[in-house]
Design a protein around this motif. Structure first.
Motif, PDB file in Angstrom:
ATOM      1  N   PRO A   1       0.885  -1.171   0.159  1.00 43.56           N
ATOM      2  CA  PRO A   1      -0.036  -0.077  -0.122  1.00 43.56           C
ATOM      3  C   PRO A   1       0.782   1.282   0.107  1.00 43.56           C
ATOM      4  O   PRO A   1       1.983   1.186   0.447  1.00 43.56           O
ATOM      5  CB  PRO A   1      -0.728  -0.014   1.125  1.00 43.56           C
ATOM      6  N   ALA A   2       0.255   2.384  -0.444  1.00 42.49           N
ATOM      7  CA  ALA A   2       0.929   3.664  -0.695  1.00 42.49           C
ATOM      8  C   ALA A   2       0.632   4.357   0.769  1.00 42.49           C
ATOM      9  O   ALA A   2      -0.116   4.041   1.636  1.00 42.49           O
ATOM     10  CB  ALA A   2       0.403   4.455  -1.820  1.00 42.49           C
ATOM     11  N   ASP A   3       1.614   5.384   0.972  1.00 40.64           N
ATOM     12  CA  ASP A   3       1.590   6.352   1.881  1.00 40.64           C
ATOM     13  C   ASP A   3       1.630   5.630   3.313  1.00 40.64           C
ATOM     14  O   ASP A   3       0.888   5.868   4.055  1.00 40.64           O
ATOM     15  CB  ASP A   3       0.027   7.224   1.890  1.00 40.64           C
ATOM     16  N   ILE A   4       2.467   4.914   3.380  1.00 39.15           N
ATOM     17  CA  ILE A   4       2.959   4.373   4.806  1.00 39.15           C
ATOM     18  C   ILE A   4       3.396   5.442   5.621  1.00 39.15           C
ATOM     19  O   ILE A   4       4.419   6.182   5.289  1.00 39.15           O
ATOM     20  CB  ILE A   4       3.991   3.235   4.579  1.00 39.15           C
ATOM     21  N   PRO A   5       2.880   5.737   6.933  1.00 35.10           N
ATOM     22  CA  PRO A   5       3.204   6.842   7.867  1.00 35.10           C
ATOM     23  C   PRO A   5       4.797   6.557   7.955  1.00 35.10           C
ATOM     24  O   PRO A   5       5.235   5.674   8.437  1.00 35.10           O
ATOM     25  CB  PRO A   5       2.295   6.585   8.875  1.00 35.10           C
ATOM     26  N   GLY A   6       5.425   7.681   7.973  1.00 34.41           N
ATOM     27  CA  GLY A   6       6.736   7.821   8.141  1.00 34.41           C
ATOM     28  C   GLY A   6       7.300   7.492   9.577  1.00 34.41           C
ATOM     29  O   GLY A   6       8.189   7.161   9.728  1.00 34.41           O
ATOM     30  N   ASP A   7       6.299   7.383  10.467  1.00 35.80           N
ATOM     31  CA  ASP A   7       6.504   7.183  11.835  1.00 35.80           C
ATOM     32  C   ASP A   7       6.427   5.577  12.394  1.00 35.80           C
ATOM     33  O   ASP A   7       6.671   5.307  13.466  1.00 35.80           O
ATOM     34  CB  ASP A   7       5.874   7.953  13.151  1.00 35.80           C
ATOM     35  N   MET A   8       6.023   4.752  11.393  1.00 34.27           N
ATOM     36  CA  MET A   8       5.710   3.378  11.684  1.00 34.27           C
ATOM     37  C   MET A   8       6.967   2.658  11.956  1.00 34.27           C
ATOM     38  O   MET A   8       8.104   2.931  11.388  1.00 34.27           O
ATOM     39  CB  MET A   8       5.127   2.828  10.668  1.00 34.27           C
ATOM     40  N   VAL A   9       7.015   1.906  13.121  1.00 34.73           N
ATOM     41  CA  VAL A   9       8.126   1.140  13.445  1.00 34.73           C
ATOM     42  C   VAL A   9       8.102  -0.207  13.075  1.00 34.73           C
ATOM     43  O   VAL A   9       9.160  -0.912  12.678  1.00 34.73           O
ATOM     44  CB  VAL A   9       8.458   1.356  14.943  1.00 34.73           C
ATOM     45  N   HIS A  10       6.905  -0.924  13.057  1.00 32.30           N
ATOM     46  CA  HIS A  10       6.718  -2.208  12.709  1.00 32.30           C
ATOM     47  C   HIS A  10       5.577  -2.312  11.649  1.00 32.30           C
ATOM     48  O   HIS A  10       4.656  -1.677  11.803  1.00 32.30           O
ATOM     49  CB  HIS A  10       6.282  -3.148  13.793  1.00 32.30           C
ATOM     50  N   MET A  11       5.795  -3.144  10.559  1.00 38.84           N
ATOM     51  CA  MET A  11       4.732  -3.505   9.708  1.00 38.84           C
ATOM     52  C   MET A  11       4.597  -4.890   9.209  1.00 38.84           C
ATOM     53  O   MET A  11       5.357  -5.544   9.041  1.00 38.84           O
ATOM     54  CB  MET A  11       5.197  -2.725   8.208  1.00 38.84           C
ATOM     55  N   ASP A  12       3.316  -5.304   9.421  1.00 39.68           N
ATOM     56  CA  ASP A  12       3.065  -6.836   8.936  1.00 39.68           C
ATOM     57  C   ASP A  12       2.359  -6.849   7.814  1.00 39.68           C
ATOM     58  O   ASP A  12       1.095  -6.548   7.724  1.00 39.68           O
ATOM     59  CB  ASP A  12       2.459  -7.264  10.229  1.00 39.68           C
ATOM     60  N   LEU A  13       2.697  -7.436   6.752  1.00 41.39           N
ATOM     61  CA  LEU A  13       2.031  -7.669   5.403  1.00 41.39           C
ATOM     62  C   LEU A  13       1.903  -9.082   5.185  1.00 41.39           C
ATOM     63  O   LEU A  13       1.900  -9.168   4.000  1.00 41.39           O
ATOM     64  CB  LEU A  13       3.063  -7.088   4.158  1.00 41.39           C
ATOM     65  N   SER A  14       1.962  -9.866   6.241  1.00 42.79           N
ATOM     66  CA  SER A  14       2.120 -11.270   6.078  1.00 42.79           C
ATOM     67  C   SER A  14       0.648 -11.784   5.357  1.00 42.79           C
ATOM     68  O   SER A  14      -0.259 -11.028   5.663  1.00 42.79           O
ATOM     69  CB  SER A  14       2.195 -12.111   7.256  1.00 42.79           C
ATOM     70  N   GLN A  15       0.463 -12.800   5.042  1.00 42.82           N
ATOM     71  CA  GLN A  15      -0.591 -13.649   4.303  1.00 42.82           C
ATOM     72  C   GLN A  15      -1.608 -12.730   3.417  1.00 42.82           C
ATOM     73  O   GLN A  15      -2.728 -12.589   3.744  1.00 42.82           O
ATOM     74  CB  GLN A  15      -1.521 -14.115   5.714  1.00 42.82           C
ATOM     75  N   ASN A  16      -0.784 -12.124   2.620  1.00 43.12           N
ATOM     76  CA  ASN A  16      -1.603 -11.470   1.411  1.00 43.12           C
ATOM     77  C   ASN A  16      -1.196 -12.064   0.059  1.00 43.12           C
ATOM     78  O   ASN A  16      -0.849 -13.122   0.183  1.00 43.12           O
ATOM     79  CB  ASN A  16      -1.118  -9.823   1.394  1.00 43.12           C
TER      80      ASN A  16
END
Length: 432
Positions: free
Chosen positions: A250-265
């Motif tokens: 996805p676009a526009d990921i907030p710049g302050d995110m520390v963890h991102m989970d994109l599993s099971q897509n």
């Protein structure tokens, strides 16, 4: 450092009656923990249908986490006793009604998360008791962009409120569907709600909402990270995009995110600059997708990434240079991929050799059949040993010049980013 306090708040029989007659239950099981001297009360996913009573905490909480419950209505004074709150997380409930006095007394509240609920309307008066409010999330609610929403829309469009309701969109009427609340012309909201009665259209076209100028909804490209995923700000900013049927990052990921989970897509390919805005990420989970290819610049910008999970995908090799921005990577999960043990896999092994601080797992040959199950690193080592023996034999007969061999130092210099390489003192050009 997160300090957990072993304190469980359990239900006690008495409750207080709300206007609807439903009791304000105490929390069946909530936990407290402190971080940087702030007290967090975590009541997420407890199947709560109402707000807990503020009696059982060790002290007045600074942050109250009520995400993933079953709350439907918030009555006036629902947060009495929580006047010291600075953040309130109510996302992923079933909230459809907020009374005007629900947030009365929350004068210190700076962050309010109401996304992923069932709100169709909200008055500006509900926000007035929160003068310190700086972050308000309202997206993924079925907003009815009609006259009752006029005051909220005008509030969101005040330039100083740039972090209030950024991604919220109209669900109705048809003429405004998909339009951001911050971009809706407030003058359109209080037009005549029902169009004049007309005879049925002989062509069978829908005449509803004809008072609103029907404009084509702008074509939206990549899904938006804030609306497609669940955002958690406490205790550390986290973007949960698991099982969202995403075919691309996805676009526009907030710049302050520390963890991102994109599993099971359903991701098949990582494109260049997919994560260029995610400059604060420390961990990224891409496991259990259908990844077949990663563009050389797909991980560009992840300078502070510590953990990367690529397990259970369909990767065969890495393009040369794809890992070059990961200066601080310490954990790399690679299992469950059909790694092909041929020359294309050498880059990954060489990169790992040059970064001994990276713990990795799951790097096993899947093909060719004679190498299946063998360590990829063992394969590359045996390959180089065989090549070294061949080259040594050829040198004895004068067929190969040893000066043309690529040394390990030259390989390291070649793989280092250009701005880290030392100055070249000389350059040799061979003329045959």
């Amino acid at each position: 450092m997160l300090k957990c306090i072993v304190l469980i708040i359990r239900v006690r029989g008495q409750g207080r009656q709300g206007r609807s007659g439903d009791s304000r239950h105490q929390v069946p099981e909530c936990s407290e923990y402190s971080d940087s001297e702030d007290l967090f009360v975590d009541c997420q996913g407890r199947k709560l249908s109402s707000i807990p009573i503020a009696l059982s905490w060790s002290r007045a909480p600074d942050h109250l986490l009520l995400a993933r419950n079953r709350i439907r209505v918030l009555h006036d004074g629902a947060f009495s006793g929580f006047e010291g709150l600075r953040s309130l997380d109510l996302q992923q409930n079933r909230i459809s009604v907020l009374e005007e006095g629900v947030f009365l007394g929350l004068i210190h509240l700076t962050t309010l998360l109401l996304q992923h609920n069932r709100l169709g309307t909200l008055s500006e008066e509900a926000l007035i008791p929160m003068p310190a409010l700086r972050y308000l999330r309202l997206h993924d609610n079925p907003w009815s962009c009609r006259c009752t929403l006029d005051s909220l829309v005008r509030t969101l469009q005040v330039p100083s409120n740039r972090n209030l309701g950024n991604h919220a969109r109209c669900a109705e009427p048809v003429g405004l569907r998909g339009r951001k609340l911050r971009q809706v012309d407030p003058e359109l909201l209080c037009l005549e709600l029902e169009p004049p009665s007309d005879p049925p259209d002989p062509q069978g076209e829908d005449q509803r909402d004809s008072t609103y100028p029907l404009q084509p909804i702008p074509i939206r490209g990549k899904p938006d990270a804030t609306t497609s995923c669940h955002t958690y700000l406490f205790p550390t900013p986290r973007l949960d995009c698991r099982s969202r049927d995403l075919a691309e990052v996805p676009a526009d990921i907030p710049g302050d995110m520390v963890h991102m989970d994109l599993s099971q897509n359903s991701l098949r390919r990582l494109k260049a600059r997919d994560f260029v805005e995610a400059r604060s990420l420390r961990s990224l989970n891409l496991s259990d997708n259908n990844l077949e290819d990663m563009d050389t610049a797909s991980l560009s910008g992840l300078l502070h990434l510590h953990e990367l999970d690529l397990s259970n995908n369909n990767l065969h090799f890495f393009h040369y240079g794809v890992l070059e921005d990961l200066y601080f990577l310490s954990l790399l999960r690679l299992g469950g991929n059909p790694w092909v043990c041929d020359y294309s896999i050498h880059y990954l092994v060489y990169w790992l050799r040059l970064h001994p601080g990276v713990t990795h797992s799951g790097l096993l040959c899947h093909s060719p059949p004679e190498l299946r199950g063998k360590s990829v690193e063992d394969y590359v080592h045996s390959y180089n040993r065989a090549c070294s023996q061949t080259e040594h034999s050829q040198t004895e007969y004068g067929q190969t010049d040893p000066e043309l061999w690529v040394t390990s130092m030259e390989l390291q210099e070649e793989m280092e980013p250009a701005h880290l390489r030392g100055p070249q003192k000389y350059h040799v050009t061979r003329l045959n």
